[in-house]
Write an enzyme that holds these catalytic residues in place. Structure first.
Site: not given
Ligand code: PAF
Length: 282
Positions: A30, A32-34, A36-37, A187
């Site tokens: 969805m 708001a990548l960080h 983890g993604h 996110s």
């Protein structure tokens, strides 16, 4: 990296992949990548010829309109981050691409997964997740799809759906990525104030402490002690439960391999979720 924003272009690209025998790994997000993604993108790139990342804030999985409105949307930043990975395509559909009027979602029988923990506290959430993921799977037609362990119950829901609908898709799970403080990346962390972010560290600290307690206490005693300790924090606990990793049943007397503590707490207005395996699976 190429950005695809409509289904016609996506269908052409998927046909090209199939015609050229390219395996597709899919990372639905969805936005708001960080990191983890991005770790899921790295795993997908190692295991497939092509990596497709979707960014779609799915309205049907929010049971609270304010939560949907507040959800961080950072498409430009996300696209920039993905150019530094081995992502081939960023797929950014519109609501009408994902939910054309002709789309009738199939309901999966989620059993207890739909009534316990997230299922209980976010009524309708998993119906929304199942409908968006089936639609994205139908459009992207990947061989493998990648999800984070942080949303452990979501992983169980998607595996159940894949089995019931006979999708020829392998579901792969990436480990939760944490900040140095232990805070699970999410996110939603971008919505925390600096003070709240420091307070939120108490969540992961408690989970790791429980791993030690699990060596000497039974599950119920471990859970009770943790709930009591959490009361000392500034956060509001929604649930903390030690569960069986497959059935999500609450464990009382006996530990099982893979026993996991799942927690949701509000830090200010931000709902944070985390989990930790307390007993090794093997
Ligand atoms: O985990 C998420 O980000 C979402 O629930 C998913 C799987 C992308 C479906 O909207």
């Amino acid at each position: 990296m190429r950005q695809i924003g409509n289904n016609e272009e996506l269908a052409q690209y998927i046909k090209w992949c199939s015609d050229h025998h390219k395996s597709v790994g899919f990372v639905p997000t969805m936005g708001a990548l960080h990191p983890g993604h991005l770790s899921l993108v790295d795993i997908a790139a190692n295991e497939n010829d092509i990596v497709i990342v979707s960014i779609f804030v799915n309205p049907t999985q929010f049971n609270n309109a304010k939560d949907l409105e507040k959800y961080p949307r950072t498409l430009d930043k996300d696209a920039k981050l993905l150019t530094q990975t081995e992502c081939n395509v960023i797929y950014t559909p519109s609501v009408s691409d994902v939910y054309p009027t002709s789309f009738i979602p199939r309901n999966a029988d989620l059993g207890m997964l739909d009534t316990t923990l997230e299922g209980h506290y976010r009524p309708g959430h998993y119906v929304g997740v199942v409908s968006v993921v089936q639609r994205l799977f139908d459009l992207v037609q990947p061989q493998k799809a990648y999800f984070g362990r942080k949303d452990l119950q979501q992983v169980a829901v998607i595996k159940t759906m894949v089995k019931q609908f006979n999708y020829p898709i392998e579901i792969k799970v990436g480990e939760t990525v944490r900040e140095e403080s232990g805070l699970a990346l999410s996110s939603r962390n971008s919505l925390l104030t600096t003070t709240e972010k420091k307070e939120a560290v108490a969540i992961s600290e408690l989970l790791f402490e429980m791993r030690e307690w699990s060596k000497v206490l039974d599950p119920l005693a471990c859970e009770t002690k943790a709930i009591k300790k959490f009361e000392e924090t500034t956060m509001q606990l929604e649930y903390l439960s030690i569960i069986h990793p497959l059935t999500f049943e609450n464990l009382i007397d006996e530990w099982v391999p893979g026993a996991t503590v799942c927690i949701v707490a509000y830090c200010g207005e931000v709902r944070l979720i985390d989990n930790l395996e307390l007993v090794p699976l093997t």
